[in-house]
Design a protein around this motif. Structure first.
Motif, PDB file in Angstrom:
ATOM      1  N   UNK A 460      34.792  35.958  47.582  1.00  0.00           N
ATOM      2  CA  UNK A 460      35.105  37.373  47.411  1.00  0.00           C
ATOM      3  C   UNK A 460      35.203  37.748  45.937  1.00  0.00           C
ATOM      4  N   UNK A 461      35.750  36.845  45.117  1.00  0.00           N
ATOM      5  CA  UNK A 461      35.858  37.132  43.685  1.00  0.00           C
ATOM      6  C   UNK A 461      34.483  37.291  43.051  1.00  0.00           C
ATOM      7  N   UNK A 462      33.547  36.417  43.409  1.00  0.00           N
ATOM      8  CA  UNK A 462      32.188  36.547  42.888  1.00  0.00           C
ATOM      9  C   UNK A 462      31.560  37.873  43.316  1.00  0.00           C
ATOM     10  N   UNK A 463      31.829  38.273  44.560  1.00  0.00           N
ATOM     11  CA  UNK A 463      31.320  39.555  45.041  1.00  0.00           C
ATOM     12  C   UNK A 463      31.894  40.710  44.240  1.00  0.00           C
ATOM     13  N   UNK A 464      33.203  40.670  43.982  1.00  0.00           N
ATOM     14  CA  UNK A 464      33.878  41.773  43.298  1.00  0.00           C
ATOM     15  C   UNK A 464      33.435  41.894  41.851  1.00  0.00           C
ATOM     16  N   UNK A 465      33.424  40.774  41.118  1.00  0.00           N
ATOM     17  CA  UNK A 465      33.186  40.821  39.670  1.00  0.00           C
ATOM     18  C   UNK A 465      31.708  40.959  39.341  1.00  0.00           C
ATOM     19  N   UNK A 466      30.845  40.200  40.023  1.00  0.00           N
ATOM     20  CA  UNK A 466      29.441  40.126  39.612  1.00  0.00           C
ATOM     21  C   UNK A 466      28.526  41.050  40.396  1.00  0.00           C
ATOM     22  N   UNK A 467      28.984  41.607  41.494  1.00  0.00           N
ATOM     23  CA  UNK A 467      28.135  42.506  42.269  1.00  0.00           C
ATOM     24  C   UNK A 467      28.694  43.925  42.315  1.00  0.00           C
ATOM     25  N   UNK A 468      29.992  44.051  42.604  1.00  0.00           N
ATOM     26  CA  UNK A 468      30.567  45.394  42.695  1.00  0.00           C
ATOM     27  C   UNK A 468      30.885  45.940  41.307  1.00  0.00           C
ATOM     28  N   UNK A 469      31.663  45.194  40.517  1.00  0.00           N
ATOM     29  CA  UNK A 469      31.896  45.631  39.136  1.00  0.00           C
ATOM     30  C   UNK A 469      30.599  45.569  38.348  1.00  0.00           C
ATOM     31  N   UNK A 470      29.825  44.536  38.568  1.00  0.00           N
ATOM     32  CA  UNK A 470      28.488  44.485  37.998  1.00  0.00           C
ATOM     33  C   UNK A 470      28.315  43.452  36.913  1.00  0.00           C
ATOM     34  N   UNK A 471      27.145  42.825  36.928  1.00  0.00           N
ATOM     35  CA  UNK A 471      26.823  41.789  35.940  1.00  0.00           C
ATOM     36  C   UNK A 471      26.854  42.337  34.525  1.00  0.00           C
ATOM     37  N   UNK A 472      26.243  43.490  34.299  1.00  0.00           N
ATOM     38  CA  UNK A 472      26.123  44.024  32.946  1.00  0.00           C
ATOM     39  C   UNK A 472      27.489  44.392  32.382  1.00  0.00           C
ATOM     40  N   UNK A 473      28.326  45.045  33.198  1.00  0.00           N
ATOM     41  CA  UNK A 473      29.647  45.432  32.700  1.00  0.00           C
ATOM     42  C   UNK A 473      30.520  44.210  32.446  1.00  0.00           C
ATOM     43  N   UNK A 474      30.394  43.191  33.309  1.00  0.00           N
ATOM     44  CA  UNK A 474      31.157  41.969  33.091  1.00  0.00           C
ATOM     45  C   UNK A 474      30.748  41.304  31.781  1.00  0.00           C
ATOM     46  N   UNK A 475      29.455  41.169  31.550  1.00  0.00           N
ATOM     47  CA  UNK A 475      28.989  40.569  30.301  1.00  0.00           C
ATOM     48  C   UNK A 475      29.404  41.410  29.089  1.00  0.00           C
ATOM     49  N   UNK A 476      29.377  42.729  29.245  1.00  0.00           N
ATOM     50  CA  UNK A 476      29.777  43.611  28.155  1.00  0.00           C
ATOM     51  C   UNK A 476      31.243  43.418  27.812  1.00  0.00           C
ATOM     52  N   UNK A 477      32.118  43.327  28.822  1.00  0.00           N
ATOM     53  CA  UNK A 477      33.550  43.152  28.569  1.00  0.00           C
ATOM     54  C   UNK A 477      33.847  41.801  27.941  1.00  0.00           C
ATOM     55  N   UNK A 478      33.147  40.763  28.400  1.00  0.00           N
ATOM     56  CA  UNK A 478      33.321  39.438  27.806  1.00  0.00           C
ATOM     57  C   UNK A 478      32.914  39.462  26.335  1.00  0.00           C
ATOM     58  N   UNK A 479      31.785  40.094  26.046  1.00  0.00           N
ATOM     59  CA  UNK A 479      31.311  40.179  24.661  1.00  0.00           C
ATOM     60  C   UNK A 479      32.293  40.950  23.796  1.00  0.00           C
ATOM     61  N   UNK A 480      32.868  42.022  24.335  1.00  0.00           N
ATOM     62  CA  UNK A 480      33.839  42.792  23.561  1.00  0.00           C
ATOM     63  C   UNK A 480      35.108  41.982  23.300  1.00  0.00           C
ATOM     64  N   UNK A 481      35.602  41.304  24.316  1.00  0.00           N
ATOM     65  CA  UNK A 481      36.877  40.593  24.179  1.00  0.00           C
ATOM     66  C   UNK A 481      36.754  39.369  23.282  1.00  0.00           C
ATOM     67  N   UNK A 482      35.679  38.588  23.466  1.00  0.00           N
ATOM     68  CA  UNK A 482      35.540  37.335  22.734  1.00  0.00           C
ATOM     69  C   UNK A 482      34.646  37.442  21.513  1.00  0.00           C
ATOM     70  N   UNK A 483      33.935  38.574  21.425  1.00  0.00           N
ATOM     71  CA  UNK A 483      32.970  38.777  20.332  1.00  0.00           C
ATOM     72  C   UNK A 483      31.902  37.694  20.344  1.00  0.00           C
ATOM     73  N   UNK A 484      31.534  37.283  21.538  1.00  0.00           N
ATOM     74  CA  UNK A 484      30.421  36.364  21.734  1.00  0.00           C
ATOM     75  C   UNK A 484      29.842  36.613  23.115  1.00  0.00           C
ATOM     76  N   UNK A 485      28.548  36.431  23.280  1.00  0.00           N
ATOM     77  CA  UNK A 485      27.909  36.764  24.568  1.00  0.00           C
ATOM     78  C   UNK A 485      28.211  35.729  25.646  1.00  0.00           C
ATOM     79  N   UNK A 486      28.126  36.171  26.868  1.00  0.00           N
ATOM     80  CA  UNK A 486      28.229  35.291  28.029  1.00  0.00           C
ATOM     81  C   UNK A 486      26.818  35.107  28.560  1.00  0.00           C
ATOM     82  N   UNK A 487      26.280  33.871  28.477  1.00  0.00           N
ATOM     83  CA  UNK A 487      24.871  33.612  28.740  1.00  0.00           C
ATOM     84  C   UNK A 487      24.450  34.104  30.121  1.00  0.00           C
ATOM     85  N   UNK A 488      23.249  34.671  30.197  1.00  0.00           N
ATOM     86  CA  UNK A 488      22.747  35.210  31.464  1.00  0.00           C
ATOM     87  C   UNK A 488      22.515  34.118  32.494  1.00  0.00           C
TER      88      UNK A 488
END
Length: 599
Positions: A460-488
């Motif tokens: 369910x967590x994978x569904x919520x974060x990577x499909x409903x919230x979305x891959x692009x927004x998740x990667x964007x938030x990770x990049x903002x918080x850590x100032x480094x990309x999360x590999x595709x």
């Protein structure tokens, strides 16, 4: 993407807790996650089902670590660190699934109810280690053990065929297997009037409450209450966990070095390090180890990471945590094999005997210590290590539950002491069921059920974060918080490969639970249904309730309840940077309006 605030949905806005605190050192987060690996029911009654294999059976762990353990640890850490809130409030990422947070808390409470036995047993042996003669030694057991009993122990057998019945000998002289009991296991069983541990199941046996263990349970919960009275602040609690984990592992290494000199210890290590046919079955054990990396209640990592500073490098920390936890499992595994082979070395030198070494790390190990020089001292050291490990798991779990409640329910923050000691007192009362013979014998069934529930929550967590919230927004938030990309490629694995593996794990957990419950009592089955099964229905139930409170058509309601609500960094400076990073001026005005009205 239109960002929602709580005002847009008619709900009360999320209010951060200004007094929740942070870790004194960044490494305290790592040690707290290391402490999750000290949940030693993995090596207890279900050891024969999962862990009767060597280090080569753990090799798949490193594959799973790359495929989904570390990436999912990053997701858990991201949710807690980005939101600075526990495992309930963090699901404002997608409010429809907020029930996952409540279920996680309920599962953690369920674990705490039965896990008291893992602290009470070490306390039993620690207290009795002060006697001049250990009661579970061959000499000490004469004072309480019925010498006329037909049961054979490792103390009173010198020849595997010495008491062989003559008729049976004539009938089958080619094969005879004699079962030898371990004195420390018999000593544990002697605290109950009727108890047969792990065998000889009786459906109609009477419940037998051990008042000795009631006393030990009261003492354990008293220690836990004292810890939260003295170390309720986050920085102090993190420091305590750091020293408890280091102390536990330090004592474990000391015991490991001493056990190297036991008879059969080197054979045990050799077996542990030698490939074997049974090691091919190691996928089951590694599934369990990977799932336990996230804590007994599943949401522990989310809450523990919420005490990190906003830009803490959770990626590197996730790798450190994963390697550290497997090191702990390997170290305990080697100790277990050394103790197991000790009994094979000192038993009758005959092929037709078998030592019933139940619950090796907690029960049978006491008889090993009884044979050592300075037996009282080594017994105290060893069981102090086990007690510290159990207390670390329990107080960490309680800490995450409490903080998640305080984050979600603002009205509880002014009554922290009442809530804390009320929770501890309620857990203590509920745990007394495991002071009975039936509760002690079948607690492992509840532990195995967690495999199924954890797998469901991960999916369910994978569904919520990577499909409903979305891959692009998740990667964007990770990049903002850590100032480094999360590999595709990590996202690709999490979206497509991890669900497949978790599906297999879910089926394995379901099969293990069915197998275990087929031997357990009806009472334990009912407990498992109410404590671990039915709570999962709360996830869709809460979503439908949240949907009902919204307005508009069904599709509009569903889309609105799945969108992130109040999802932004808590710190004002980080929040302003996030608004600029996203570039949504409408969100900027909304967030400032919410802040002004809350203040």
């Amino acid at each position: 993407m239109v960002y929602e605030t709580s005002y847009g949905t008619g709900q009360k806005p999320f209010t951060p807790d200004p007094n929740r605190g942070m870790w004194e050192k960044p490494s305290d987060y790592i040690f707290a996650c290391f402490g999750l690996a000290l949940k030693l029911d993995l090596f207890s009654a279900s050891y024969w089902f999962f862990f009767d294999m060597g280090i080569f059976s753990m090799m798949p762990y490193f594959i799973y670590m790359v495929i989904y353990l570390v990436p999912i640890l990053v997701i858990h850490s991201f949710m807690g660190q980005f939101s600075s809130s526990g495992f309930i409030s963090a699901f404002r990422l997608s409010p429809f699934f907020k029930g996952m947070g409540y279920v996680s808390g309920f599962l953690a409470i369920s674990m705490l109810i039965y896990y008291s036995i893992f602290a009470a047993v070490p306390l039993l042996f620690m207290i009795n280690s002060f006697r001049p003669t250990l009661p579970w030694s061959c000499e000490g057991m004469k004072s309480w053990y019925n010498q006329s009993s037909d049961t054979s122990t490792i103390c009173n057998v010198t020849d595997g065929r010495e008491s062989l019945d003559s008729d049976y000998s004539e009938y089958n002289s080619s094969f005879y297997l004699k079962m030898l009991e371990v004195p420390s296991v018999l000593y544990f069983q002697s605290h109950f009037e009727s108890m047969e541990y792990m065998y000889g199941y009786e459906e109609d046996k009477d419940y037998d409450l051990s008042w000795h263990f009631v006393g030990y349970f009261v003492l354990i919960w008293g220690i836990i209450a004292l810890i939260f009275y003295k170390f309720s602040e986050t920085a102090k609690f993190g420091k305590l966990i750091r020293y408890m984990v280091l102390g536990t592992l330090g004592l474990l290494v000391v015991c490991f070095v001493r056990f190297l000199f036991l008879p059969g210890a080197m054979k045990g290590l050799l077996r542990f390090a030698t490939p074997h046919d049974r090691d091919m079955m190691g996928m089951a054990s590694t599934f369990v180890m990977v799932l336990h990396a996230f804590g007994a209640g599943w949401g522990s990592v989310i809450t523990l990471s919420s005490f990190n500073k906003f830009q803490t490098n959770i990626m590197s920390y996730s790798w450190i945590i994963s390697f550290g936890q497997i090191f702990i499992y390997i170290l305990f595994g080697m100790v277990n094999f050394m103790l197991e082979y000790y009994f094979q070395e000192v038993k009758v030198a005959s092929y037709d005997t078998h030592v019933m070494s139940h619950w090796m790390l907690f029960l049978s190990s006491a008889s090993v210590m009884a044979s050592m020089e300075f037996a009282n001292l080594w017994t105290f050291i060893y069981y102090t290590m086990l007690l510290m490990a159990s207390l670390t798991v329990m107080i960490t779990q309680i800490f995450t539950i409490l903080q998640s409640l305080f984050d979600e329910f603002e009205q509880l923050r002014g009554r922290k002491q009442e809530v804390t000691f009320g929770l501890i007192g309620g857990l203590a009362l509920c745990s007394f069921i495991f002071c009975t013979n039936d509760g002690v014998s079948y607690f492992s069934a509840l532990s195995l059920d967690a495999i199924f529930s954890h797998s469901v929550l991960h999916l369910l967590l994978l569904l919520v974060v990577l499909w409903i919230y979305g891959r692009e927004r998740f990667q964007r938030d990770i990049e903002f918080m850590l100032r480094q990309p999360f590999a595709s490629w990590k996202v690709f694995i999490l979206r497509f490969m991890s669900p497949f593996i978790l599906g297999i794990c879910l089926l394995a957990g379901l099969s293990a639970a069915i197998f275990e419950h087929s031997y357990s009592s009806m009472v334990v089955l009912v407990m498992a249904i109410f404590l671990l099964g039915l709570p999962l229905l709360f996830i869709p139930g809460y979503g439908l309730y949240y949907l009902y409170q919204s307005s508009g058509t069904f599709c509009e309601r569903f889309r609105r309840t799945c969108r992130p609500t109040d999802w932004y960094p808590v710190d004002m400076e980080d929040r302003q940077r996030y608004e600029e990073f996203v570039g949504n001026t409408e969100m900027t005005h909304q967030l400032f309006e919410v802040t002004e009205e809350v203040n």
